[in-house]
Motif scaffolding. Structure first.
Motif, PDB file in Angstrom:
ATOM      1  N   LEU A  68       5.506  11.722  -6.931  1.00  0.00           N
ATOM      2  CA  LEU A  68       5.513  11.987  -8.264  1.00  0.00           C
ATOM      3  C   LEU A  68       4.134  12.753  -8.687  1.00  0.00           C
ATOM      4  CD1 LEU A  68       7.316  10.987 -10.639  1.00  0.00           C
ATOM      5  CD2 LEU A  68       5.528   9.326 -11.273  1.00  0.00           C
ATOM      6  N   LEU A  69       3.191  12.175  -8.235  1.00  0.00           N
ATOM      7  CA  LEU A  69       1.967  12.968  -8.565  1.00  0.00           C
ATOM      8  C   LEU A  69       1.216  13.673  -7.494  1.00  0.00           C
ATOM      9  CD1 LEU A  69      -0.400   9.935  -9.927  1.00  0.00           C
ATOM     10  CD2 LEU A  69      -0.318  12.358 -10.690  1.00  0.00           C
ATOM     11  N   TYR A  70       1.747  13.546  -6.155  1.00  0.00           N
ATOM     12  CA  TYR A  70       1.250  14.074  -4.945  1.00  0.00           C
ATOM     13  C   TYR A  70       2.158  14.226  -3.648  1.00  0.00           C
ATOM     14  CZ  TYR A  70      -0.426   9.631  -3.969  1.00  0.00           C
ATOM     15  OH  TYR A  70      -0.330   8.149  -3.866  1.00  0.00           O
ATOM     16  N   ASN A  76       0.720  -1.025  -0.071  1.00  0.00           N
ATOM     17  CA  ASN A  76      -0.008  -0.024   0.003  1.00  0.00           C
ATOM     18  C   ASN A  76       0.970   1.270   0.086  1.00  0.00           C
ATOM     19  OD1 ASN A  76      -2.840  -1.087   0.143  1.00  0.00           O
ATOM     20  ND2 ASN A  76      -2.474  -1.625   2.190  1.00  0.00           N
ATOM     21  N   ALA A 107       3.655   1.841  -1.619  1.00  0.00           N
ATOM     22  CA  ALA A 107       4.407   1.671  -2.670  1.00  0.00           C
ATOM     23  C   ALA A 107       4.161   3.001  -3.601  1.00  0.00           C
ATOM     24  CB  ALA A 107       4.458   0.358  -3.453  1.00  0.00           C
ATOM     25  N   ARG A 108       3.007   3.491  -3.548  1.00  0.00           N
ATOM     26  CA  ARG A 108       2.341   4.577  -4.056  1.00  0.00           C
ATOM     27  C   ARG A 108       3.031   5.738  -3.743  1.00  0.00           C
ATOM     28  NH1 ARG A 108      -3.706   4.105  -3.604  1.00  0.00           N
ATOM     29  NH2 ARG A 108      -2.964   2.115  -3.508  1.00  0.00           N
ATOM     30  N   TYR A 109       3.687   6.003  -2.476  1.00  0.00           N
ATOM     31  CA  TYR A 109       4.298   7.128  -2.256  1.00  0.00           C
ATOM     32  C   TYR A 109       5.751   7.646  -2.717  1.00  0.00           C
ATOM     33  CZ  TYR A 109       0.073   6.651   0.665  1.00  0.00           C
ATOM     34  OH  TYR A 109      -0.942   6.484   0.761  1.00  0.00           O
ATOM     35  N   ARG A 140      11.768   8.237  -1.278  1.00  0.00           N
ATOM     36  CA  ARG A 140      11.009   7.363  -0.336  1.00  0.00           C
ATOM     37  C   ARG A 140      11.803   7.315   1.361  1.00  0.00           C
ATOM     38  NH1 ARG A 140       6.983   4.025  -1.532  1.00  0.00           N
ATOM     39  NH2 ARG A 140       8.214   2.200  -0.713  1.00  0.00           N
TER      40      ARG A 140
END
Lengths: 477, 477
Positions: free
Chosen positions: A318-320, A311, A313-315, A340
């Motif tokens: 890049l997008l926010y 969960n 992994a998305r941070y 990260r």
């Protein structure tokens, strides 16, 4: 003031519905210095829906539940500047009933921690005793209620994160049946364990908030559509309990948390006094033993850490969220590694362990076995619940730990983890009801029941609150 | 040298209305960048996926058409890797193992190359989400100093169809892809003429060399070119005494060459795990049966019908069904003209196709409306034009002219009036008395007379009628 009393007074035309949020921000700013409760405060807003279920009630929201145009950080540096574009389903439901979201509460980073101390924004203090931890991870929501700033708040509970702070700050907290409250908008930690739940200073308020947020949501495929309708809870939130509920109530007293080597004897003894009172009021209490409960924390860690590694992994900024470095020469490995690094130590530890567990070759050794052990625990708890109405444990079998407690000392946390995580692993509803409140040793009881049977927990909870703990008074409807 | 080729084909289910896990439109092409997006397909914190049921139906259709065995326990897996086109840090896909299974296993597609039939085996079929589209400002990853990401494509439903390494030549690969495309078109799940709707990873091994993977090639033409290039390259290396190592290469679609991946791509561990946000779903038998009942006529059955009922040759029948647009076109022309069989099919396959770019095949009805070609066929049938004229008309039709206009402009139209033709025959016979005398010794004299008559009609006389008249006159004289 109880929200239900306030709402009844508005109905009777005795007070104005903006009364509770008047001067709220000033009060918060004054109190917050003492306890570090809020990460972000909302602008005071009187434009709430009038004449609805929660009109004018100030409600605090844990900072891992997204709020449109209101910063949501998960108490992490990674999301320090993240402003969501949408509201979580539970927030939508609160707003549409006139509830006023007053701010986002402090917590352990990404809900990982038991003491509220892993927050990037610093620890929250316990309003009962500022040198103690309020418990985590919903530390700020518990403190907001316990300090009297708000009557109710939202927390999230993956392995006890609503119930431990409720127990340690002397308030009520419910971890609902898995699938009864939409997780849409809850920042995932461990998807099959996470549940949003209500926290409140009154059992009546707890039931009211639960009635508003609960129920099937098309945006969350793990929600269930055949459940006790929300109207039942909303109606009962304004009603005194069934006076016969305690008569012949079958209570299974879970042995393991009481005899755990790290359990606090004073807490256990005091808790047992209250168990005797339950019997005096007509309950039939029998001790049951489920040895697998002692292994529950290990089962929990394997599943939760694996899910967390996925969960989170998305941070990457890049997008926010926060970005430390831009990509150079399309070297993406370097980009991800550097950005990260912003996670705190506990989060990194869990991501690393989870990544290891999911790696080729280890999945079967850990994850798969944990899933099987989880299924076994589910069976054993349900076997007990086929014979008893509820399983009872202390809300916590140790007193609140000091804020400077070394969280890497896992043994004492293991003692509380085992009694808390079993409800998450089995997807069962669990309520924590305060029995007595003190500066060092608040005492509470946790009741676990069958799936979708929150209605029983509330009835018992109200009865205990009114007649056994005497922390509340009856409703004058 | 023995060549072995296996494919991993990714096709977008372009006929769906929405993306695989959210309600954004599946029609993302031509929209301004990053306008066809929502919290779910952006992987925003707190968002949850929900499965597009129509995508499951489409996948069932394809599995049935490819004779594949559907796994009725539908489960989703997370495939983890860090890349900027993947907003969640994992792709929701399917996987065989770790408590989940691939969508369908086994199956085959029959292909024909040079009249020889061959069965290409399918290994598995999966449903997964398409990543975002990365745009390199210079058109090339190596020379671009930054990238742009367009999330409009993120979350589009893809089918991944993996074959066994059963193909032995680029021609077989082309035949396979054309057949697959035609099947998907007949099923009406995909319009593969849309750019980027069909992409493939190709595994190629030549002789004793190791397997080389060429990644992410878009479109049938490029896939074929890439394979031709790669086969030739590997043969060249081997013939010069070199060795082929196992490696990943990329297709450079501008320079039309394959190049080694910039960084050595090691065998990646995707840390697959079941996605806890998407509960297992048992595909009911009834749903599969319902889909099976609505399966349309597939290319192979259609070809058989053309052969058996229209009397088409095997060759023409199979060329026609290699594209749904083409087969539909033939049937429309046959229906409008009332003429079926090789005469019509031949005009389409040998003449019309020669003037149409293979990429434009799906537009054939717009390039030459079937009504126009049907008119040509009717004129031919009524002997108002000759086959030679018909063939000459094709490129003009492609240019947009109408059959009647062409005939008028060219001054074509066949003279079939017997009286007119008889008069001319009489004239020719009168002018060539010595030929009439030779006629018994020289049979070719008849041809000579017919030729002379045709010349006098400006090639507009119907040769059949002229021959009849000439034979009659000779017999009479």
């Amino acid at each position: 003031m109880r929200a239900v009393d306030f709402l009844l007074s508005i109905k009777r035309g005795e007070i104005d519905d903006v009364k509770l949020i008047e001067g709220f921000r000033e009060r918060v700013i004054a109190e917050d210095e003492k306890y570090n409760i809020f990460i972000t405060l909302a602008e005071p807003d009187e434009a709430f829906h009038r004449k609805r279920l929660l009109s004018g009630v100030p409600i605090a929201v844990k900072d891992n539940i997204v709020t449109k145009n209101l910063r949501t950080t998960c108490a992490s540096q990674v999301l320090e500047n993240f402003v969501p574009s949408y509201d979580a389903t539970v927030v939508e439901r609160i707003k549409s009933e006139g509830g006023v979201i007053v701010g986002k509460t402090n917590m352990d980073e990404f809900a990982m921690g038991a003491l509220g101390t892993t927050s990037y924004f610093g620890p929250t203090r316990n309003p009962l005793n500022p040198s103690l931890s309020p418990g985590g991870s919903s530390s700020g929501s518990a403190a907001a209620i316990s300090s009297g700033l708000v009557p109710m708040a939202l927390g999230s509970d993956t392995g006890g994160s609503i119930r431990l702070p409720a127990a340690w700050t002397g308030i009520y907290g419910l971890k609902p049946t898995y699938g009864l409250v939409s997780r849409y908008g809850l920042v995932s930690y461990s998807d099959s364990l996470d549940q949003i739940g209500p926290m409140a200073s009154s059992i009546f308020d707890l039931e009211l908030l639960f009635g508003v947020i609960m129920g099937w949501d098309e945006k969350d495929p793990t929600t269930y559509d055949k459940h006790v309708p929300s109207e039942v809870f909303i109606k009962r939130a304004f009603m005194n309990p069934d006076p016969h509920i305690m008569r012949n109530l079958r209570v299974a007293l879970l042995k393991e948390p009481l005899v755990h080597e790290d359990a606090d004897q004073k807490v256990v003894d005091r808790f047992m006094d209250y168990v005797s009172e339950l019997e005096a009021y007509g309950a039939v209490v029998e001790e049951v033993s489920i040895p697998l409960v002692n292994k529950a924390p290990q089962i929990y860690y394997v599943i939760a850490f694996s899910d967390a590694s996925s969960n989170l992994a998305r941070y990457s900024g890049l997008l926010y969220g926060k970005r430390v470095v831009d990509v150079i020469d399309t070297d993406w490995d370097e980009y991800y590694m550097r950005n990260r690094k912003l996670f705190g130590w506990e989060v990194k530890r869990r991501i690393l362990l989870g990544s290891f567990i999911l790696s080729a070759g280890y999945y079967e050794m850990y994850y798969d076995r944990a899933l099987r052990a989880r299924a076994k625990l589910y069976d054993e708890l349900n076997k007990v619940l086929a014979k008893y109405d509820v399983i009872a444990t202390p809300g916590s079998n140790i007193p609140p730990l000091p804020l400077d407690f070394d969280a890497s000392d896992l043994s004492r946390l293991n003692a509380i983890d085992s009694l808390l995580v079993i409800a998450n692993l089995a997807g069962l509803p669990a309520i924590v009801i305060p029995l007595e409140v003190s500066t060092n040793t608040p005492i509470s009881i946790q009741l676990i029941s069958q799936k979708w049977s929150e209605d029983i927990l509330f009835e018992i909870g109200k009865y205990i609150a009114l007649y056994i703990s005497k922390l509340e008074r009856e409703l004058e409807a | 040298m023995n060549i072995k080729i296996g494919l991993e084909v990714h096709v977008q289910l372009t006929s769906l209305k929405t993306k695989l896990f959210c309600s954004c439109s599946a029609d993302y092409r031509g929209k301004p960048p990053n306008t066809n997006i929502c919290p779910v397909c952006l992987g925003m914190p707190g968002s949850l996926p929900r499965v597009n049921k129509e995508a499951i139906k489409s996948a069932i259709k394809v599995a049935l058409a490819l004779n594949s065995n559907i796994n009725q326990v539908l489960a989703w897996a997370r495939k983890h890797y860090f890349y900027p086109d993947l907003p969640k840090g994992y792709q929701i896909s399917q996987y065989d193992g770790k408590g989940v299974a691939t969508f369908a296993k086994g199956g085959y597609i029959n292909i024909r190359v040079n009249g020889k039939k061959k069965k290409i085996k399918i290994r598995r079929i999966n449903i997964e989400e398409d990543p975002a589209r990365i745009v390199y400002p210079t058109g090339d990853a190596e020379t671009s100093s930054y990238i742009l990401i367009d999330y409009n494509r993120s979350g589009i439903a893809l089918l991944e169809i993996v074959t066994e390494p059963d193909m032995n030549s680029p021609e077989e690969v082309r035949a396979f892809l054309e057949k697959l495309r035609s099947i998907l078109e007949h099923l009406e799940v995909s319009d593969l003429s849309l750019e980027g709707s069909m992409r493939a990873d190709v595994n190629i091994s030549v002789g004793d060399g190791e397997r080389v993977e060429v990644k992410n090639i878009s479109g049938l033409k490029d896939i074929e070119q890439a394979i031709r290039y790669e086969v030739a390259r590997q043969i060249d290396v081997l013939e010069k005494g070199g060795r082929i190592e196992r490696e990943t290469r990329h297709w450079d679609s501008t320079r039309k060459i394959t190049k080694p991946a910039r960084v050595k791509e090691y065998e990646e561990d995707y840390r697959y795990m079941p996605d806890p946000n998407l509960p297992f779903y048992i595909i009911p038998d009834e749903l599969i049966e319902e889909v099976r009942k609505t399966l349309p006529e597939l290319p192979e059955e259609r070809a058989a019908r053309f052969i058996n009922q229209h009397g088409l040759s095997e060759y023409l029948a199979h060329v026609l069904v290699s594209s749904k647009a083409l087969a539909d076109y033939y049937e429309k022309v046959a229906e409008l003209s009332g003429v079926k069989g090789d005469k019509v099919a031949g005009l389409i396959v040998t003449d019309l196709l020669g003037w149409i770019d293979s990429e434009d095949l799906s537009n054939i009805s717009r390039i030459v409306p079937p009504e126009d070609l049907a008119e040509v066929v009717k004129l031919l049938e009524k002997n108002e034009i000759t086959i030679k004229m018909a063939k000459e008309m094709i490129p003009l039709l492609v240019r947009g002219e109408k059959p009647r206009q062409i005939i008028e402009r060219m001054g074509w139209s066949v003279i079939r009036n017997r009286a007119v033709l008889e008069k001319i025959v009489d004239d020719v016979l009168k002018e060539n008395p010595q030929v009439l005398k030779d006629i018994e010794r020289n049979p070719r004299a008849v041809q000579f007379i017919i030729g002379k008559v045709l010349e006098k009609t400006g090639k507009k006389g119907d040769p059949k009628i002229i021959a009849e008249i000439v034979r009659e006159k000779i017999r009479l004289s």
